[in-house]
Design an enzyme around this catalytic site. Structure first.
Site, PDB file in Angstrom:
ATOM      1  N   ASP A   1      28.800  37.101  40.296  1.00 19.72           N
ATOM      2  CA  ASP A   1      29.512  37.360  41.463  1.00 19.72           C
ATOM      3  C   ASP A   1      29.008  35.555  41.900  1.00 19.72           C
ATOM      4  O   ASP A   1      28.582  35.587  43.016  1.00 19.72           O
ATOM      5  CB  ASP A   1      27.920  37.736  41.964  1.00 19.72           C
ATOM      6  CG  ASP A   1      27.491  39.040  41.523  1.00 19.72           C
ATOM      7  OD1 ASP A   1      28.394  39.259  41.119  1.00 19.72           O
ATOM      8  OD2 ASP A   1      26.486  39.637  41.692  1.00 19.72           O
TER       9      ASP A   1
ATOM     10  N   GLU B   1      34.544  46.639  46.807  1.00 19.13           N
ATOM     11  CA  GLU B   1      33.555  45.561  47.086  1.00 19.13           C
ATOM     12  C   GLU B   1      33.701  43.841  47.199  1.00 19.13           C
ATOM     13  O   GLU B   1      35.182  43.949  46.926  1.00 19.13           O
ATOM     14  CB  GLU B   1      31.780  45.849  46.279  1.00 19.13           C
ATOM     15  CG  GLU B   1      32.050  46.171  44.810  1.00 19.13           C
ATOM     16  CD  GLU B   1      30.435  46.285  44.113  1.00 19.13           C
ATOM     17  OE1 GLU B   1      29.941  46.443  44.530  1.00 19.13           O
ATOM     18  OE2 GLU B   1      31.191  45.473  42.615  1.00 19.13           O
TER      19      GLU B   1
END
Length: 328
Positions: free
Chosen positions: A12, A229
């Protein structure tokens, strides 16, 4: 393509250029005995490291600045320090992070430091009115700052269909709306206060992604294009690029608009599925070139919760569309 960081598992990646260096704010994956499930319980991260480099040449070293924040430092957190982001304004640096509170509900917190590599001191409470996961900050040319956030399934975004502060526990787990004509759930965006620690008075808004062929919001069953997301915002030549993951179809996509609030019109894919379930990214300009930071599970041999950060160059065509090969 080799991982940027090999001594730890990282995922991420939120990349920014601060003080002439690229700083990377990733999740820190770790081994766990928790079995894989669609709620994401196996993603059991407990601290954050910050990394930096002065060059994106594959041979250039990446500095690990060590642990800058951990679960036990944050009074309101119970577990799961998931994907973070960072911003700077007024000479301070702000680390935004999601985590479950003591009731198991995801909130977003902020920690403040004097340097891009930290250390960061967390505020004692989460940001008021925050929920879900994957905070991404964007400071516009006029100095106004925005926080994008949200994630379906384990990220709990689908639990807020009755209102921005109304948590519906019945929607917990790998669930989302479905059915003919049902609109997809969008990410959220809120302008931040001048001190970067709370949402401004106007509150949180929905991010709407429009289908170019209809001009209408993308539908919930369109899993190849709907938001799942990993929101990210960057700006190029006056155009706002909102990019995101489609989750269970594993694409990174983008949409463009003329305002940081949107609406944004779907523009296409910027990354095809990688090894591993999740895909999450950031886009940053450095030394006159544009870079896509992302992750995959190749270093761990395909273990979904043990990921590694990578980077590749991206390009724009004459119309401003993102392309993965350099135009002629």
């Amino acid at each position: 393509m080799a991982p940027l960081i090999t001594h730890l598992y990282t995922a991420d990646p939120s990349a920014h250029v601060f003080e002439g260096r690229v700083y990377i704010y990733p999740s820190h994956d770790r081994e766990t005995d928790i079995q894989f499930n669609d709620n994401g319980d196996q993603y059991d991260m407990a601290d954050y490291h910050v990394f930096s480099t002065d060059s994106l040449d594959p041979a250039s070293p990446v500095t690990d600045h060590g642990v800058v924040l951990k679960t036990e430092d944050i009074p309101w957190v119970s577990k799961q320090l998931w994907a973070p982001d960072a911003a700077t304004k007024g000479g301070k640096y702000y680390l935004y992070f999601p985590a479950r509170d003591k009731e198991g509900i995801f909130r977003i917190g902020v920690a403040v430091g004097d340097r891009p590599e930290g250390p960061f001191v967390p505020e004692p409470e989460p940001i008021k009115g925050s929920y879900s996961i994957d905070p991404a900050t964007f400071v516009d040319d006029d100095g106004e700052a925005y926080l994008y956030f949200g994630g379906l399934w384990g990220g709990q975004l689908q639990c807020y269909q009755k209102g921005h502060n109304v948590f519906d526990a019945e929607w917990q787990g790998p669930k989302e709306p479905s059915g003919e004509g049902v609109k997809s759930i969008g990410a959220r965006v809120g302008k931040l206060t001048e001190d970067m620690r709370q949402f401004a008075a106007e509150g949180v808004k929905d991010v709407v992604i429009l289908a170019p062929e209809t001009g209408e919001p993308i539908l919930a069953d369109d899993h190849d294009r709907r938001f799942f997301e990993a929101a990210w915002m960057h700006k190029r030549d006056g155009t706002y690029y909102f990019s995101y993951s489609t989750g269970d179809t594993h694409y990174l996509c983008y949409a463009t608009g003329t305002s940081p609030y949107g609406p944004f019109t779907y523009g296409g894919r910027i990354l095809e599925p990688v090894l591993g379930w999740t895909t999450h990214h950031s886009i940053v300009e450095f030394q006159g070139r544009w870079w896509l930071f992302h992750h995959d599970c190749e270093l761990s041999g395909g273990v979904d919760h043990l990921r590694s950060v990578k980077v590749k160059e991206i390009f724009y065509d004459k119309e401003g569309k993102i392309v993965t090969e350099k135009p002629e």
